[in-house]
Scaffold this active site. Structure first.
Site, PDB file in Angstrom:
ATOM      1  CE1 TYR A 160      71.513 -51.400  54.218  1.00  0.00           C
ATOM      2  CE2 TYR A 160      70.858 -53.636  53.647  1.00  0.00           C
ATOM      3  CZ  TYR A 160      70.873 -52.282  53.371  1.00  0.00           C
ATOM      4  OH  TYR A 160      70.227 -51.816  52.255  1.00  0.00           O
ATOM      5  CG  ASP A 178      65.485 -64.177  52.309  1.00  0.00           C
ATOM      6  OD1 ASP A 178      64.449 -63.514  52.456  1.00  0.00           O
ATOM      7  OD2 ASP A 178      65.565 -65.122  51.490  1.00  0.00           O
ATOM      8  CG  HIS A 201      67.522 -56.432  44.253  1.00  0.00           C
ATOM      9  ND1 HIS A 201      66.168 -56.316  44.503  1.00  0.00           N
ATOM     10  CD2 HIS A 201      67.716 -55.973  42.996  1.00  0.00           C
ATOM     11  CE1 HIS A 201      65.579 -55.774  43.442  1.00  0.00           C
ATOM     12  NE2 HIS A 201      66.492 -55.564  42.509  1.00  0.00           N
ATOM     13  CB  CYS A 252      86.140 -53.306  49.794  1.00  0.00           C
ATOM     14  SG  CYS A 252      86.882 -51.701  49.442  1.00  0.00           S
ATOM     15  CB  CYS A 278      91.716 -49.928  50.017  1.00  0.00           C
ATOM     16  SG  CYS A 278      89.921 -49.873  50.188  1.00  0.00           S
ATOM     17  N   GLY A 293      54.829 -62.740  45.658  1.00  0.00           N
ATOM     18  CA  GLY A 293      55.166 -61.863  46.781  1.00  0.00           C
ATOM     19  C   GLY A 293      55.968 -60.648  46.414  1.00  0.00           C
ATOM     20  N   PRO A 341      48.532 -61.817  48.312  1.00  0.00           N
ATOM     21  CG  PRO A 341      49.047 -61.330  50.542  1.00  0.00           C
ATOM     22  CD  PRO A 341      49.642 -61.790  49.272  1.00  0.00           C
TER      23      PRO A 341
HETATM   24  C1  BV8 Z   1      68.825 -49.421  38.764  1.00  0.00           C
HETATM   25  C2  BV8 Z   1      68.322 -54.650  48.174  1.00  0.00           C
HETATM   26  C3  BV8 Z   1      70.076 -48.643  36.903  1.00  0.00           C
HETATM   27  C4  BV8 Z   1      68.633 -53.659  49.256  1.00  0.00           C
HETATM   28  C5  BV8 Z   1      66.610 -53.528  46.826  1.00  0.00           C
HETATM   29  C6  BV8 Z   1      63.647 -42.464  40.133  1.00  0.00           C
HETATM   30  C7  BV8 Z   1      64.841 -42.011  40.673  1.00  0.00           C
HETATM   31  C8  BV8 Z   1      65.935 -42.878  40.868  1.00  0.00           C
HETATM   32  C9  BV8 Z   1      65.839 -44.223  40.504  1.00  0.00           C
HETATM   33  C10 BV8 Z   1      64.633 -44.655  39.983  1.00  0.00           C
HETATM   34  C11 BV8 Z   1      63.551 -43.803  39.782  1.00  0.00           C
HETATM   35  N1  BV8 Z   1      62.525 -44.520  39.262  1.00  0.00           N
HETATM   36  C12 BV8 Z   1      62.907 -45.800  39.112  1.00  0.00           C
HETATM   37  C13 BV8 Z   1      64.196 -45.900  39.525  1.00  0.00           C
HETATM   38  C14 BV8 Z   1      64.980 -47.133  39.527  1.00  0.00           C
HETATM   39  C15 BV8 Z   1      64.928 -47.760  40.911  1.00  0.00           C
HETATM   40  C16 BV8 Z   1      63.505 -48.089  41.310  1.00  0.00           C
HETATM   41  O1  BV8 Z   1      62.917 -49.014  40.774  1.00  0.00           O
HETATM   42  N2  BV8 Z   1      62.943 -47.312  42.248  1.00  0.00           N
HETATM   43  C17 BV8 Z   1      61.584 -47.561  42.684  1.00  0.00           C
HETATM   44  C18 BV8 Z   1      61.464 -47.277  44.170  1.00  0.00           C
HETATM   45  C19 BV8 Z   1      60.655 -46.670  41.859  1.00  0.00           C
HETATM   46  N3  BV8 Z   1      65.687 -48.982  40.794  1.00  0.00           N
HETATM   47  C20 BV8 Z   1      67.004 -48.962  41.084  1.00  0.00           C
HETATM   48  O2  BV8 Z   1      67.596 -48.010  41.548  1.00  0.00           O
HETATM   49  C21 BV8 Z   1      67.742 -50.236  40.745  1.00  0.00           C
HETATM   50  N4  BV8 Z   1      68.930 -49.925  39.995  1.00  0.00           N
HETATM   51  O3  BV8 Z   1      67.790 -49.079  38.248  1.00  0.00           O
HETATM   52  O4  BV8 Z   1      70.062 -49.326  38.136  1.00  0.00           O
HETATM   53  C22 BV8 Z   1      70.394 -47.243  37.261  1.00  0.00           C
HETATM   54  C23 BV8 Z   1      71.630 -46.967  37.821  1.00  0.00           C
HETATM   55  C24 BV8 Z   1      71.951 -45.632  38.112  1.00  0.00           C
HETATM   56  C25 BV8 Z   1      71.004 -44.625  37.893  1.00  0.00           C
HETATM   57  C26 BV8 Z   1      69.731 -44.941  37.375  1.00  0.00           C
HETATM   58  C27 BV8 Z   1      69.431 -46.256  37.063  1.00  0.00           C
HETATM   59  C28 BV8 Z   1      68.189 -50.939  42.015  1.00  0.00           C
HETATM   60  C29 BV8 Z   1      66.985 -51.468  42.731  1.00  0.00           C
HETATM   61  C30 BV8 Z   1      67.424 -52.422  43.843  1.00  0.00           C
HETATM   62  C31 BV8 Z   1      67.207 -51.781  45.192  1.00  0.00           C
HETATM   63  N5  BV8 Z   1      67.502 -52.769  46.248  1.00  0.00           N
HETATM   64  N6  BV8 Z   1      66.936 -54.474  47.743  1.00  0.00           N
HETATM   65  C32 BV8 Z   1      68.018 -54.048  50.573  1.00  0.00           C
HETATM   66  O5  BV8 Z   1      67.307 -55.070  50.643  1.00  0.00           O
HETATM   67  O6  BV8 Z   1      68.274 -53.327  51.540  1.00  0.00           O
HETATM   68  S1  BV8 Z   1      64.998 -53.361  46.356  1.00  0.00           S
HETATM   69  C33 BV8 Z   1      64.015 -53.935  47.598  1.00  0.00           C
HETATM   70  O7  BV8 Z   1      62.783 -53.312  47.380  1.00  0.00           O
HETATM   71  C34 BV8 Z   1      63.707 -55.410  47.512  1.00  0.00           C
HETATM   72  O8  BV8 Z   1      64.829 -56.160  47.147  1.00  0.00           O
HETATM   73  C35 BV8 Z   1      62.609 -55.468  46.513  1.00  0.00           C
HETATM   74  O9  BV8 Z   1      63.120 -55.586  45.220  1.00  0.00           O
HETATM   75  C36 BV8 Z   1      61.981 -54.128  46.644  1.00  0.00           C
HETATM   76  C37 BV8 Z   1      60.734 -54.271  47.443  1.00  0.00           C
HETATM   77  O10 BV8 Z   1      59.902 -54.896  46.637  1.00  0.00           O
HETATM   78  P1  BV8 Z   1      59.213 -56.298  47.045  1.00  0.00           P
HETATM   79  O11 BV8 Z   1      60.210 -57.380  47.145  1.00  0.00           O
HETATM   80  O12 BV8 Z   1      58.136 -56.417  46.063  1.00  0.00           O
HETATM   81  O13 BV8 Z   1      58.679 -56.106  48.474  1.00  0.00           O
HETATM   82  P2  BV8 Z   1      57.526 -55.134  48.800  1.00  0.00           P
HETATM   83  O14 BV8 Z   1      57.622 -54.880  50.245  1.00  0.00           O
HETATM   84  O15 BV8 Z   1      57.559 -54.008  47.846  1.00  0.00           O
HETATM   85  O16 BV8 Z   1      56.193 -55.956  48.450  1.00  0.00           O
HETATM   86  C38 BV8 Z   1      55.915 -57.135  49.128  1.00  0.00           C
HETATM   87  C39 BV8 Z   1      54.789 -57.789  48.366  1.00  0.00           C
HETATM   88  O17 BV8 Z   1      54.501 -59.031  49.009  1.00  0.00           O
HETATM   89  C40 BV8 Z   1      53.497 -56.986  48.371  1.00  0.00           C
HETATM   90  O18 BV8 Z   1      52.932 -56.995  47.085  1.00  0.00           O
HETATM   91  C41 BV8 Z   1      52.595 -57.749  49.342  1.00  0.00           C
HETATM   92  O19 BV8 Z   1      51.239 -57.698  48.979  1.00  0.00           O
HETATM   93  C42 BV8 Z   1      53.111 -59.145  49.176  1.00  0.00           C
HETATM   94  N7  BV8 Z   1      52.926 -60.025  50.337  1.00  0.00           N
HETATM   95  C43 BV8 Z   1      52.813 -59.693  51.648  1.00  0.00           C
HETATM   96  N8  BV8 Z   1      52.688 -60.826  52.392  1.00  0.00           N
HETATM   97  C44 BV8 Z   1      52.728 -61.870  51.522  1.00  0.00           C
HETATM   98  C45 BV8 Z   1      52.883 -61.375  50.223  1.00  0.00           C
HETATM   99  N9  BV8 Z   1      52.979 -62.168  49.150  1.00  0.00           N
HETATM  100  C46 BV8 Z   1      52.884 -63.505  49.348  1.00  0.00           C
HETATM  101  N10 BV8 Z   1      52.729 -64.062  50.573  1.00  0.00           N
HETATM  102  C47 BV8 Z   1      52.659 -63.278  51.672  1.00  0.00           C
HETATM  103  N11 BV8 Z   1      52.514 -63.835  52.893  1.00  0.00           N
HETATM  104 ZN    ZN Z   2      89.166 -52.099  49.907  1.00  0.00          ZN
END
Ligand code: BV8
Ligand code: ZN
Length: 252
Positions: A68, A105, A120, A128, A156, A193, A220
């Protein structure tokens, strides 16, 4: 076949309430790699989805903390790109406009967007791990007199962690509830995006469409959203959003 930009202008001109959902793609032209991009060098061999979890942090707090810190550095050096600025300028065309972002960001805010919901969290903030003083217990790491990584909570003693939502963690309730409400009420949703792979964020365009709002995608590539998009602007947001803003201006 009318030009897709013109099609989008026609749709937007009917709208009062514009909801926008953004993902990592909107920050790519600012030099912040998306989740799908292989991170460079040291981090190339790690899968972000393996690192962005509470278990990874508990198993290897220093590794996750350092990842991070590396990403925070990239975000600190990043500047909003023309896509962020064009999106902020769109606000003057709609009585109501809210940006719902998956990004950790603050480039939308830096570019002037005045109403941004962070689903997110915010990578620049730390908290903490035990949220010992309430949810979230934010900690200003700069004030801690330590070079331990990760630092320890001064209240803590638990580890300090980034204030982001990890996989398997629930999203901030107020942000998620408001995002659903905004998506339900929207006349149009602009989705920019995002691969549309991560839920519940990826459900929001369907919520908007279910309630009668056309979905417009800027990407894209194809994504999980493409199949429900009424119009798709095939290209980078840094190019397509300024073009859209220009077309709206010319249509005044
Ligand atoms: C939840 C912060 C309830 C952290 C992020 C099976 C097992 C366990 C869990 C799950 C499962 N199936 C589903 C789940 C739920 C899970 C999930 O969705 N998993 C996915 C992988 C299948 N979700 C969760 O866990 C969420 N919580 O459900 O809580 C719960 C609670 C307990 C138990 C069960 C359920 C929490 C999800 C949040 C995770 N944190 N970010 C950090 O940043 O370090 S997610 C992180 O990944 C991003 O924030 C973003 O959301 C995601 C990535 O997606 P994108 O933003 O779309 O980026 P990506 O790279 O994927 O795509 C980029 C796009 O841009 C592409 O399409 C590309 O073509 C395009 N692009 C490229 N260049 C350009 C462009 N577009 C425009 N212009 C350009 N120039
Ligand atoms: Zn604490």
């Amino acid at each position: 076949m009318t030009d897709p930009i013109q099609q989008v202008v026609t749709i937007l001109k009917q709208a009062q309430r514009l909801a926008v959902l953004t993902g990592a793609g909107v920050s790519k032209e600012s030099g912040v790699p998306t989740f799908r991009d292989a991170l460079e060098g040291l981090w190339a061999r790690y899968d972000p989805q393996q690192l962005a979890t509470p278990d990874a942090f508990q198993r290897n707090p220093k590794l996750v903390w350092d990842w991070y810190e590396y990403r925070r550095q990239m975000v600190r050096m990043a500047e909003p790109n023309p896509g962020h600025y064009a999106l902020a300028a769109l606000e003057s065309y709609f009585p109501e406009m809210v940006v719902i972002t998956q990004n950790v960001d603050d480039l939308h805010e830096q570019a002037g967007s005045s109403d941004v919901i962070h689903l997110h969290g915010n990578i620049a903030q730390s908290k903490c791990f035990a949220n010992c003083q309430g949810v979230p217990t934010l900690i200003d790491v700069a004030e801690l007199d330590t070079d331990e990584t990760p630092p320890k909570c001064p209240h803590c003693g638990a580890y300090v962690r980034p204030d982001v939502v990890w996989f398997g963690e629930i999203l901030p309730e107020d942000a998620l509830l408001r995002a659903y409400h905004i998506s339900e009420q929207a006349d149009v949703m602009l989705v920019i995006g995002t691969s549309g792979m991560v839920t519940p964020a990826a459900n929001l365009p369907e919520v908007a469409q279910y309630n009668g709002a056309p979905v417009i995608e800027v990407n894209p590539d194809t994504s999980m959203i493409t199949r429900i998009a009424s119009v798709k602007l095939d290209g980078p947001s840094g190019v397509m959003l300024p073009r859209l803003l220009e077309a709206l201006r010319n249509d005044d």
